[in-house]
Design an enzyme around this catalytic site. Structure first.
Site, PDB file in Angstrom:
ATOM      1  CG  ASN A   1       9.177   6.950   4.711  1.00  0.00           C
ATOM      2  OD1 ASN A   1       9.956   5.611   3.966  1.00  0.00           O
ATOM      3  ND2 ASN A   1       8.279   7.282   5.086  1.00  0.00           N
ATOM      4  CB  SER A   2      11.063   0.457   5.941  1.00  0.00           C
ATOM      5  OG  SER A   2      10.380   1.281   4.404  1.00  0.00           O
ATOM      6  NE  ARG A   3       9.709  -1.825  12.029  1.00  0.00           N
ATOM      7  CZ  ARG A   3       8.762  -1.447  11.883  1.00  0.00           C
ATOM      8  NH1 ARG A   3       8.967  -0.086  11.093  1.00  0.00           N
ATOM      9  NH2 ARG A   3       7.954  -1.161  12.725  1.00  0.00           N
TER      10      ARG A   3
ATOM     11  CG  ASP B   1       6.609  -6.773  -3.399  1.00  0.00           C
ATOM     12  OD1 ASP B   1       6.037  -5.920  -2.505  1.00  0.00           O
ATOM     13  OD2 ASP B   1       5.944  -7.664  -2.815  1.00  0.00           O
TER      14      ASP B   1
ATOM     15  CG  HIS C   1      11.039   5.931  13.471  1.00  0.00           C
ATOM     16  ND1 HIS C   1      10.773   4.010  13.833  1.00  0.00           N
ATOM     17  CD2 HIS C   1       9.755   5.316  12.920  1.00  0.00           C
ATOM     18  CE1 HIS C   1      10.407   3.817  13.713  1.00  0.00           C
ATOM     19  NE2 HIS C   1       9.625   4.396  12.982  1.00  0.00           N
TER      20      HIS C   1
ATOM     21  CB  CYS D   1      10.407  -4.520   2.068  1.00  0.00           C
ATOM     22  SG  CYS D   1      11.841  -3.587   2.406  1.00  0.00           S
TER      23      CYS D   1
ATOM     24  NE  ARG E   1      -3.929  -2.376   2.685  1.00  0.00           N
ATOM     25  CZ  ARG E   1      -3.820  -3.430   2.829  1.00  0.00           C
ATOM     26  NH1 ARG E   1      -2.027  -3.144   4.083  1.00  0.00           N
ATOM     27  NH2 ARG E   1      -4.659  -4.275   3.592  1.00  0.00           N
ATOM     28  CB  ILE E   2       3.563   2.150   1.666  1.00  0.00           C
ATOM     29  CG1 ILE E   2       2.699   2.930   3.638  1.00  0.00           C
ATOM     30  CG2 ILE E   2       4.757   4.180   2.662  1.00  0.00           C
ATOM     31  CD1 ILE E   2       3.286   2.080   4.887  1.00  0.00           C
TER      32      ILE E   2
ATOM     33  CG  ASP F   1      11.656   9.070   9.359  1.00  0.00           C
ATOM     34  OD1 ASP F   1      12.134  10.201  10.323  1.00  0.00           O
ATOM     35  OD2 ASP F   1      10.471   8.495  10.357  1.00  0.00           O
TER      36      ASP F   1
ATOM     37  CD  GLU G   1      14.563   3.929  15.028  1.00  0.00           C
ATOM     38  OE1 GLU G   1      13.948   3.779  14.128  1.00  0.00           O
ATOM     39  OE2 GLU G   1      13.220   3.589  15.179  1.00  0.00           O
TER      40      GLU G   1
END
Length: 315
Positions: free
Chosen positions: A231-233, A177, A281, A204, A157-158, A257, A262
């Site tokens: 900006n995922s992980r 993907d 984040h 992802c 979706r993102i 991000d 963290e």
């Protein structure tokens, strides 16, 4: 029914209303919970809500009343889902709350790198434009995205929303993907994506297969002009390899991000790296997105109580 929220502050620093959740049962909301406080706070809970507070196997096995774990986010790597399943505990998440905010922020990171808006605003307030001999002023290159190629790793979706925005900017979009399902996008393998993309965006999830997905070899395969956005992980990227790549001009820039640990630690090599833009984040944290999390979580709980769980991870 006893509900415990382990780390509610990031979701609701004061601008949301907990009353819809509090109406579901005896509810205790903690702003934050350290690891040595977790068991004492959840040992007699029926339902536990967590965002980033970890619920590991040893802890879950000791909680005999626990029936539902609802994650206040999409990613659920903080929960040992296998251990929960073995005890018959339902695990739910919030799968699509941040589609618009996270994709918007990915593009914001990209535009900041390309246009340096924040930097040049500071230059104006520091008097650099006032002292300039010409009517215009910039001290770093400006990059136009039109006709450039964005490669998106993770086209859910993102990723799809980010691709839509990129296309509106006149960019070509390709994607990788593990489970390709859309017909209006060109899917390629990772090597081709890294080689041919001007901008690479990570959307992802983090798992054993995607840990350090962006490593020294893949960074070397990228264009020297490539921009990397994540900006995922944080652990999707080998941070030591990325720092070396940026400092040695192997790629142009990175907008992040997230980082592997963290809050970011003082010894993180990315803090001393050229052309690296880091935000704390925050891309998930718009008011609108956080309100969706709260509303969806209330639905997760009410559906569970009614006997038909929704957004269940371990069904």
């Amino acid at each position: 029914m006893k509900l415990v929220v382990l780390d509610g502050y990031t979701l609701n620093p004061g601008d949301l209303d907990w009353s819809s959740m509090e109406s579901l049962g005896e509810t205790k909301i903690y702003d934050r919970t350290s690891e040595n406080e977790i068991f004492d706070r959840i040992q007699d809970a029926d339902i536990v809500l967590t965002n980033k507070t970890p619920l590991r196997k040893e802890l879950i096995e000791r909680c005999n009343r626990l029936r539902l774990i609802s994650v206040l986010a999409t990613g659920y790597d903080v929960v040992d889902v296998d251990a929960a399943s073995k005890k018959g505990i339902v695990v739910c998440n919030v799968p699509s709350y941040g589609t618009y905010s996270v994709s918007q922020f990915a593009i914001a990171l990209l535009l900041e790198i390309c246009c340096q808006v924040g930097h040049h605003s500071q230059m104006v307030f520091q008097g650099k434009w006032t002292k300039n001999k010409d009517w215009c002023f910039w001290d770093s290159p400006l990059t136009e995205l039109y006709q450039k190629t964005m490669g998106i790793i993770g086209y859910g979706r993102i990723g799809q929303r980010t691709g839509e925005i990129a296309k509106a900017l006149g960019m070509h979009v390709i994607a990788y993907d593990k489970y390709p399902c859309k017909e209006n996008i060109k899917y390629v393998d990772l090597d081709e994506l890294c080689k041919n993309s001007d901008v690479i965006v990570l959307h992802c999830s983090l798992n054993a297969q995607t840990y350090h997905l962006i490593n020294k070899e893949r960074l070397k395969a990228m264009k020297k002009s490539a921009i990397l956005i994540n900006n995922s992980r944080g652990s999707l990227i080998d941070e030591i390899a990325l720092a070396e790549a940026l400092n040695n001009g192997i790629i142009k820039a990175a907008g992040l991000d997230v980082v592997s640990l963290e809050p970011i630690q003082k010894n993180n090599p990315l803090l001393h790296t050229k052309n690296c833009f880091i935000t704390p984040h925050m891309s998930w944290g718009s008011y609108e997105a956080r309100k969706r999390i709260l509303n969806s979580t209330v639905k997760n709980i009410t559906s569970f109580i009614a006997g038909h769980p929704v957004n269940q991870i371990n069904d």
